[in-house]
Motif scaffolding. Sequence first.
Motif, PDB file in Angstrom:
ATOM      1  N   PRO A 217      11.636  62.434 -12.709  1.00  0.00           N
ATOM      2  CA  PRO A 217      12.157  61.804 -13.828  1.00  0.00           C
ATOM      3  C   PRO A 217      11.148  61.453 -15.045  1.00  0.00           C
ATOM      4  O   PRO A 217      10.062  60.949 -14.406  1.00  0.00           O
ATOM      5  CB  PRO A 217      13.054  60.507 -13.448  1.00  0.00           C
ATOM      6  N   THR A 218      11.532  61.723 -16.198  1.00  0.00           N
ATOM      7  CA  THR A 218      10.599  61.059 -17.362  1.00  0.00           C
ATOM      8  C   THR A 218      10.315  59.492 -17.204  1.00  0.00           C
ATOM      9  O   THR A 218       9.369  58.957 -17.645  1.00  0.00           O
ATOM     10  CB  THR A 218      11.091  61.564 -18.673  1.00  0.00           C
ATOM     11  N   ALA A 219      11.388  58.807 -16.430  1.00  0.00           N
ATOM     12  CA  ALA A 219      11.328  57.512 -16.289  1.00  0.00           C
ATOM     13  C   ALA A 219      10.104  57.071 -15.273  1.00  0.00           C
ATOM     14  O   ALA A 219       9.482  56.165 -15.845  1.00  0.00           O
ATOM     15  CB  ALA A 219      12.598  57.068 -15.612  1.00  0.00           C
ATOM     16  N   PHE A 220       9.533  57.826 -14.403  1.00  0.00           N
ATOM     17  CA  PHE A 220       8.330  57.544 -13.856  1.00  0.00           C
ATOM     18  C   PHE A 220       7.226  57.365 -14.718  1.00  0.00           C
ATOM     19  O   PHE A 220       6.473  56.454 -14.578  1.00  0.00           O
ATOM     20  CB  PHE A 220       8.019  58.638 -12.784  1.00  0.00           C
ATOM     21  N   GLU A 221       6.989  58.181 -15.873  1.00  0.00           N
ATOM     22  CA  GLU A 221       6.017  58.096 -16.889  1.00  0.00           C
ATOM     23  C   GLU A 221       6.164  56.742 -17.791  1.00  0.00           C
ATOM     24  O   GLU A 221       5.408  56.490 -18.711  1.00  0.00           O
ATOM     25  CB  GLU A 221       5.596  59.348 -17.447  1.00  0.00           C
ATOM     26  N   LEU A 222       7.196  56.325 -17.816  1.00  0.00           N
ATOM     27  CA  LEU A 222       7.629  55.233 -18.529  1.00  0.00           C
ATOM     28  C   LEU A 222       7.466  53.822 -17.743  1.00  0.00           C
ATOM     29  O   LEU A 222       7.658  52.650 -18.253  1.00  0.00           O
ATOM     30  CB  LEU A 222       9.033  55.093 -18.901  1.00  0.00           C
ATOM     31  N   GLY A 223       6.992  53.971 -16.568  1.00  0.00           N
ATOM     32  CA  GLY A 223       6.590  52.822 -15.642  1.00  0.00           C
ATOM     33  C   GLY A 223       7.733  52.230 -14.791  1.00  0.00           C
ATOM     34  O   GLY A 223       7.489  51.397 -14.265  1.00  0.00           O
ATOM     35  N   SER A 225      10.595  53.047 -11.613  1.00  0.00           N
ATOM     36  CA  SER A 225      10.735  53.917 -10.401  1.00  0.00           C
ATOM     37  C   SER A 225      11.968  53.898  -9.637  1.00  0.00           C
ATOM     38  O   SER A 225      13.056  52.983 -10.109  1.00  0.00           O
ATOM     39  CB  SER A 225       9.597  53.185  -9.189  1.00  0.00           C
ATOM     40  N   GLY A 226      12.230  54.613  -8.831  1.00  0.00           N
ATOM     41  CA  GLY A 226      13.532  54.422  -7.809  1.00  0.00           C
ATOM     42  C   GLY A 226      14.267  55.780  -8.417  1.00  0.00           C
ATOM     43  O   GLY A 226      14.082  56.504  -9.284  1.00  0.00           O
ATOM     44  N   TRP A 227      15.518  55.690  -8.100  1.00  0.00           N
ATOM     45  CA  TRP A 227      16.611  57.048  -8.195  1.00  0.00           C
ATOM     46  C   TRP A 227      17.015  56.834  -9.809  1.00  0.00           C
ATOM     47  O   TRP A 227      17.250  55.697 -10.211  1.00  0.00           O
ATOM     48  CB  TRP A 227      17.733  56.829  -7.392  1.00  0.00           C
ATOM     49  N   VAL A 228      16.983  57.889 -10.476  1.00  0.00           N
ATOM     50  CA  VAL A 228      17.560  58.185 -11.706  1.00  0.00           C
ATOM     51  C   VAL A 228      18.723  59.243 -11.610  1.00  0.00           C
ATOM     52  O   VAL A 228      18.552  60.364 -11.707  1.00  0.00           O
ATOM     53  CB  VAL A 228      16.500  58.576 -12.735  1.00  0.00           C
ATOM     54  N   PRO A 229      19.797  58.676 -11.340  1.00  0.00           N
ATOM     55  CA  PRO A 229      21.091  59.460 -11.311  1.00  0.00           C
ATOM     56  C   PRO A 229      21.662  60.214 -12.261  1.00  0.00           C
ATOM     57  O   PRO A 229      21.525  59.442 -13.496  1.00  0.00           O
ATOM     58  CB  PRO A 229      22.123  58.541 -10.546  1.00  0.00           C
ATOM     59  N   THR A 230      21.840  61.479 -12.480  1.00  0.00           N
ATOM     60  CA  THR A 230      22.282  61.924 -13.520  1.00  0.00           C
ATOM     61  C   THR A 230      23.642  61.795 -14.049  1.00  0.00           C
ATOM     62  O   THR A 230      24.563  61.416 -13.021  1.00  0.00           O
ATOM     63  CB  THR A 230      22.356  63.676 -13.662  1.00  0.00           C
ATOM     64  N   VAL A 231      24.158  61.363 -15.134  1.00  0.00           N
ATOM     65  CA  VAL A 231      25.839  61.034 -15.662  1.00  0.00           C
ATOM     66  C   VAL A 231      26.118  62.400 -16.067  1.00  0.00           C
ATOM     67  O   VAL A 231      27.341  62.742 -15.837  1.00  0.00           O
ATOM     68  CB  VAL A 231      25.632  59.930 -16.696  1.00  0.00           C
ATOM     69  N   GLU A 232      25.564  62.993 -16.930  1.00  0.00           N
ATOM     70  CA  GLU A 232      25.919  64.236 -17.629  1.00  0.00           C
ATOM     71  C   GLU A 232      24.843  65.215 -17.802  1.00  0.00           C
ATOM     72  O   GLU A 232      23.811  64.747 -18.291  1.00  0.00           O
ATOM     73  CB  GLU A 232      26.637  63.842 -18.969  1.00  0.00           C
ATOM     74  N   LEU A 233      25.070  66.518 -17.969  1.00  0.00           N
ATOM     75  CA  LEU A 233      23.956  67.509 -18.082  1.00  0.00           C
ATOM     76  C   LEU A 233      24.699  68.741 -18.687  1.00  0.00           C
ATOM     77  O   LEU A 233      25.479  69.429 -17.981  1.00  0.00           O
ATOM     78  CB  LEU A 233      23.191  67.819 -16.546  1.00  0.00           C
ATOM     79  N   SER A 277      18.172  72.036 -22.078  1.00  0.00           N
ATOM     80  CA  SER A 277      19.111  71.168 -21.725  1.00  0.00           C
ATOM     81  C   SER A 277      19.056  69.630 -22.250  1.00  0.00           C
ATOM     82  O   SER A 277      17.891  69.412 -22.800  1.00  0.00           O
ATOM     83  CB  SER A 277      19.145  71.046 -20.271  1.00  0.00           C
ATOM     84  N   ARG A 278      20.213  68.836 -21.999  1.00  0.00           N
ATOM     85  CA  ARG A 278      20.009  67.622 -22.433  1.00  0.00           C
ATOM     86  C   ARG A 278      20.826  66.908 -21.296  1.00  0.00           C
ATOM     87  O   ARG A 278      21.970  67.223 -20.945  1.00  0.00           O
ATOM     88  CB  ARG A 278      20.475  67.217 -23.555  1.00  0.00           C
ATOM     89  N   GLN A 279      20.229  65.636 -20.663  1.00  0.00           N
ATOM     90  CA  GLN A 279      21.120  64.952 -19.898  1.00  0.00           C
ATOM     91  C   GLN A 279      21.121  63.499 -20.105  1.00  0.00           C
ATOM     92  O   GLN A 279      20.074  63.161 -20.699  1.00  0.00           O
ATOM     93  CB  GLN A 279      20.686  65.165 -18.329  1.00  0.00           C
ATOM     94  N   LEU A 280      22.120  62.742 -19.794  1.00  0.00           N
ATOM     95  CA  LEU A 280      22.121  61.361 -19.910  1.00  0.00           C
ATOM     96  C   LEU A 280      21.926  60.980 -18.303  1.00  0.00           C
ATOM     97  O   LEU A 280      22.518  61.373 -17.602  1.00  0.00           O
ATOM     98  CB  LEU A 280      23.253  60.738 -20.232  1.00  0.00           C
ATOM     99  N   ALA A 281      21.040  59.961 -18.133  1.00  0.00           N
ATOM    100  CA  ALA A 281      20.787  59.331 -16.794  1.00  0.00           C
ATOM    101  C   ALA A 281      20.652  57.856 -16.798  1.00  0.00           C
ATOM    102  O   ALA A 281      20.306  57.506 -17.791  1.00  0.00           O
ATOM    103  CB  ALA A 281      19.479  60.047 -16.088  1.00  0.00           C
ATOM    104  N   ARG A 282      21.091  57.362 -15.820  1.00  0.00           N
ATOM    105  CA  ARG A 282      20.915  55.903 -15.441  1.00  0.00           C
ATOM    106  C   ARG A 282      19.594  55.523 -15.115  1.00  0.00           C
ATOM    107  O   ARG A 282      18.924  56.204 -14.135  1.00  0.00           O
ATOM    108  CB  ARG A 282      22.217  55.332 -14.583  1.00  0.00           C
ATOM    109  N   VAL A 283      19.121  54.610 -15.225  1.00  0.00           N
ATOM    110  CA  VAL A 283      17.753  54.066 -14.932  1.00  0.00           C
ATOM    111  C   VAL A 283      17.795  52.653 -14.088  1.00  0.00           C
ATOM    112  O   VAL A 283      18.834  51.671 -14.724  1.00  0.00           O
ATOM    113  CB  VAL A 283      16.732  54.151 -15.729  1.00  0.00           C
ATOM    114  N   ARG A 284      16.988  52.285 -13.132  1.00  0.00           N
ATOM    115  CA  ARG A 284      17.194  50.841 -12.673  1.00  0.00           C
ATOM    116  C   ARG A 284      15.930  50.215 -13.293  1.00  0.00           C
ATOM    117  O   ARG A 284      14.706  50.564 -13.301  1.00  0.00           O
ATOM    118  CB  ARG A 284      16.849  51.063 -10.939  1.00  0.00           C
ATOM    119  N   LEU A 285      16.309  49.144 -13.979  1.00  0.00           N
ATOM    120  CA  LEU A 285      15.385  48.155 -14.844  1.00  0.00           C
ATOM    121  C   LEU A 285      15.118  46.995 -13.878  1.00  0.00           C
ATOM    122  O   LEU A 285      15.554  46.388 -13.023  1.00  0.00           O
ATOM    123  CB  LEU A 285      16.102  47.871 -16.222  1.00  0.00           C
TER     124      LEU A 285
END
Length: 286
Positions: A217-223, A225-233, A277-285
């Motif tokens: 996930p790109t979230a990893f490069e945003l600093g 971590s953890g699961w980033v579940p897809t909501v819509e793809l 593609s485009r997806q919306l994903a949830r992140v753990r903050l």
Amino acid sequence: MSEAASAPAGQAAIGDSEFDRDTALVRRAPGVYDIDLSAGWAIGNAVNGGYLLAVLGRALADALPHPDPFTITAHYLTASRPGPAVVRTDVVRTGRTLSTGQACLVQYDEDGSEVERIRVLASYGDLDALPDDVRTSAKPPAIPPLEQCVGPEDGPASVSSGSSITDRLMLKLDPATAGWAVGRPSGKGEMRAWFGLADGRDADPLSLLLAVDALPPTAFELGLSGWVPTVELTVHVRCRPAPGPLRVSITTRNLAGGFLEEDAEVWDGADRLVAQSRQLARVRLG
């Protein structure tokens, strides 16, 4: 449900690869298919969303009169687990150049109650019938040569820990987007990599559905971590890819309210944009 294509010695052919075996369905009745979701495509306890999309994409290719996904949108309702599942398809409309269908994948809880995991709406056509005219301002991503990029085997053991899917992929990250693996994320929300299947099977429209959701996930490069579940793809397949590894570029421009978008481009060895593609994903903050 398709014949194997020829491949060089030692390389799996389309139709005779682990990916093909693990996305194969058994038709129980018209529009109803059984499958055993493979643990080999799991991240932790959950099955990868791109693999799931390929499973439903294969079911729709069987149910519809056209062979190739042109656009497919999935909503991920609950996390899918390895094991038995049922796919149900419905034909919405058929036309001369496009046909549209919907599909859902369900599993069963311990008490026997049915749980819907994913629901898809897609339009299919024939990629080989499209005209060759291309007018684009898009450019392939600038990624170092494959031998200068890094894979899970090059980083700490924690990078691939708990992710069976990494053993089934040829994934080489651009070092500029792999800082997260050594505790130095760039903060840019970008991920770029060479992509293929570990057994050498060439890409086809169905495996492109996997490619857009196979990178970290790109979230990893945003600093984060953890699961980033897809909501819509949503995936658009633009043309049939040339043989050889693909280049995948994913970017995130906006993380807000615990959700982020990921925009992906997939390019083949002929410098053609073969999927988006485009997806919306949830992140753990926090």
